[in-house]
Design a protein around this motif. Structure first.
Motif, PDB file in Angstrom:
ATOM      1  N   SER A 174       0.812  -1.224   0.000  1.00 19.80           N
ATOM      2  CA  SER A 174       0.000   0.000   0.000  1.00 19.80           C
ATOM      3  C   SER A 174       0.844   1.273   0.000  1.00 19.80           C
ATOM      4  O   SER A 174       0.317   2.370  -0.165  1.00 19.80           O
ATOM      5  N   PHE A 175       2.157   1.140   0.199  1.00 19.57           N
ATOM      6  CA  PHE A 175       3.018   2.318   0.274  1.00 19.57           C
ATOM      7  C   PHE A 175       2.939   3.174  -0.992  1.00 19.57           C
ATOM      8  O   PHE A 175       2.889   4.403  -0.931  1.00 19.57           O
ATOM      9  N   ALA A 176       2.948   2.524  -2.157  1.00 18.55           N
ATOM     10  CA  ALA A 176       2.942   3.268  -3.418  1.00 18.55           C
ATOM     11  C   ALA A 176       1.680   4.099  -3.566  1.00 18.55           C
ATOM     12  O   ALA A 176       1.725   5.244  -4.041  1.00 18.55           O
ATOM     13  N   SER A 177       0.540   3.554  -3.151  1.00 17.56           N
ATOM     14  CA  SER A 177      -0.728   4.288  -3.263  1.00 17.56           C
ATOM     15  C   SER A 177      -0.752   5.493  -2.336  1.00 17.56           C
ATOM     16  O   SER A 177      -1.202   6.577  -2.711  1.00 17.56           O
ATOM     17  N   ILE A 178      -0.267   5.306  -1.116  1.00 17.94           N
ATOM     18  CA  ILE A 178      -0.224   6.415  -0.160  1.00 17.94           C
ATOM     19  C   ILE A 178       0.704   7.515  -0.679  1.00 17.94           C
ATOM     20  O   ILE A 178       0.360   8.705  -0.658  1.00 17.94           O
ATOM     21  N   ASP A 179       1.877   7.117  -1.162  1.00 15.96           N
ATOM     22  CA  ASP A 179       2.819   8.101  -1.728  1.00 15.96           C
ATOM     23  C   ASP A 179       2.210   8.840  -2.907  1.00 15.96           C
ATOM     24  O   ASP A 179       2.419  10.042  -3.092  1.00 15.96           O
ATOM     25  N   PHE A 180       1.433   8.112  -3.723  1.00 14.84           N
ATOM     26  CA  PHE A 180       0.820   8.691  -4.915  1.00 14.84           C
ATOM     27  C   PHE A 180      -0.118   9.833  -4.541  1.00 14.84           C
ATOM     28  O   PHE A 180      -0.032  10.939  -5.106  1.00 14.84           O
ATOM     29  N   ARG A 186      -1.047   2.129  11.790  1.00 15.70           N
ATOM     30  CA  ARG A 186      -0.791   3.536  11.435  1.00 15.70           C
ATOM     31  C   ARG A 186       0.708   3.829  11.439  1.00 15.70           C
ATOM     32  O   ARG A 186       1.218   4.524  10.565  1.00 15.70           O
ATOM     33  N   THR A 187       1.416   3.269  12.421  1.00 19.84           N
ATOM     34  CA  THR A 187       2.864   3.469  12.498  1.00 19.84           C
ATOM     35  C   THR A 187       3.562   2.787  11.331  1.00 19.84           C
ATOM     36  O   THR A 187       4.469   3.359  10.712  1.00 19.84           O
ATOM     37  N   ALA A 188       3.143   1.553  11.022  1.00 13.95           N
ATOM     38  CA  ALA A 188       3.767   0.804   9.930  1.00 13.95           C
ATOM     39  C   ALA A 188       3.575   1.507   8.597  1.00 13.95           C
ATOM     40  O   ALA A 188       4.465   1.494   7.731  1.00 13.95           O
ATOM     41  N   LEU A 189       2.411   2.151   8.400  1.00 13.89           N
ATOM     42  CA  LEU A 189       2.126   2.855   7.149  1.00 13.89           C
ATOM     43  C   LEU A 189       2.669   4.278   7.160  1.00 13.89           C
ATOM     44  O   LEU A 189       2.623   4.958   6.131  1.00 13.89           O
ATOM     45  N   ASP A 190       3.163   4.724   8.326  1.00 12.44           N
ATOM     46  CA  ASP A 190       3.695   6.078   8.473  1.00 12.44           C
ATOM     47  C   ASP A 190       2.661   7.114   8.036  1.00 12.44           C
ATOM     48  O   ASP A 190       2.957   8.045   7.290  1.00 12.44           O
ATOM     49  N   LEU A 191       1.432   6.919   8.530  1.00 10.56           N
ATOM     50  CA  LEU A 191       0.338   7.807   8.146  1.00 10.56           C
ATOM     51  C   LEU A 191       0.396   9.124   8.899  1.00 10.56           C
ATOM     52  O   LEU A 191       0.700   9.165  10.093  1.00 10.56           O
ATOM     53  N   ASP A 192       0.087  10.191   8.190  1.00  7.78           N
ATOM     54  CA  ASP A 192      -0.081  11.491   8.819  1.00  7.78           C
ATOM     55  C   ASP A 192      -1.232  11.376   9.825  1.00  7.78           C
ATOM     56  O   ASP A 192      -2.244  10.737   9.547  1.00  7.78           O
TER      57      ASP A 192
END
Length: 200
Positions: free
Chosen positions: A124-130, A157-163
Motif C-alpha cells: 500500500s506504500f505506493a498508493s499512499i505516496d501517490f 498507522r505506524t507501519a504505514l507512516d500515516l499522517d
C-alpha cells in the motif's frame, strides 16, 4: 391586425447533477474491485482477466496465491446520492506494470480511498505516496479478510507512516455498511480540510 399569440414557453431542462470522482487504490489483491462492487448501485464495469503463466515472476502473488483474476485497466461504479449529486468510483489496477494508468485515472479526482491488507502492508506504500505527492486527500481502509487482523490500529498507522490527520478505518470491504462508512469518512475529511478545521 390581431396581435400574435405569445409562443408557448419551453419547459426548463433539468440541470445535470454534479459529479464527484473518487479513486480507489491499493496493492495487488487487497480488495479494490470488491469494494467498488459492494457500494456501486449499478453492476460495476470491470476489466478483469485471468492470471496466466505469463504473469509468473511479474505479479507478486505472495499472500494472494488463490487469486485467479486481476484488474488490467480499471473498475468503475456509480452512486446516486441525490438528484443533484452523483459519485463515480474508479478502482485502479494494483500491479506495478499498470501503475502508469494512475496518472490518467487521477485527473479530476476529489479524493481517494487506499485499501490495505495487514498481511501485506508494504503493497500500500505506493498508493499512499501517490496521493500524498499530488496533495489529494484520502482515507485508509484496512481490509480484514474473514475478520482476520493481528495488529492494533496504532501499529498499522505506524507501519504505514500515516499522517495523524489521515482517517483510518478497519473492516471488511465485502460489507456494504463498511463501504458506506469509508465514503462518509472521506466526505467528512474533505469538508474538514475545506473548512480548515483541524482533524483529530
Amino acid at each position: 391586425m390581431a396581435p400574435s399569440a405569445p409562443l408557448p414557453s419551453s419547459p426548463a431542462s433539468p440541470a445535470s447533477p454534479a459529479a464527484v470522482k473518487i479513486l480507489i487504490a491499493g496493492g495487488f489483491g487487497v480488495g479494490k474491485t470488491t469494494l467498488v462492487g459492494t457500494v456501486s448501485e449499478v453492476a460495476p464495469l470491470r476489466t478483469e482477466e485471468y492470471l496466466t503463466r505469463a504473469s509468473e515472476g511479474v505479479d507478486d502473488l505472495a499472500g494472494v496465491d488463490q487469486k485467479e483474476t486481476t484488474t488490467v485497466a480499471l473498475d468503475f461504479g456509480r452512486i446516486t446520492v441525490s438528484p443533484e449529486l452523483v459519485v463515480y468510483l474508479f478502482g485502479t489496477p494494483g500491479q506495478e506494470r499498470f501503475w502508469f494508468m494512475w496518472n490518467d485515472l487521477v485527473n479530476g479526482a476529489l479524493g481517494g480511498i487506499v485499501i490495505a491488507d495487514t498481511r501485506r502492508l508494504d503493497t500500500s506504500f505506493a498508493s499512499i505516496d501517490f496521493f500524498e505527492s499530488r496533495g489529494i486527500p484520502f482515507v485508509v481502509a484496512i481490509n480484514c479478510f474473514h475478520g482476520h487482523n493481528t495488529r492494533t490500529a496504532e501499529e498499522i498507522r505506524t507501519a504505514l507512516d500515516l499522517d495523524p490527520q489521515v482517517p483510518m478505518l478497519i473492516g471488511d470491504v465485502r460489507v456494504r455498511a463498511f463501504g458506506r462508512e469509508l465514503l462518509l469518512a472521506l466526505v467528512d475529511h474533505l469538508m474538514e480540510l475545506s473548512a480548515g478545521v483541524p482533524v483529530h
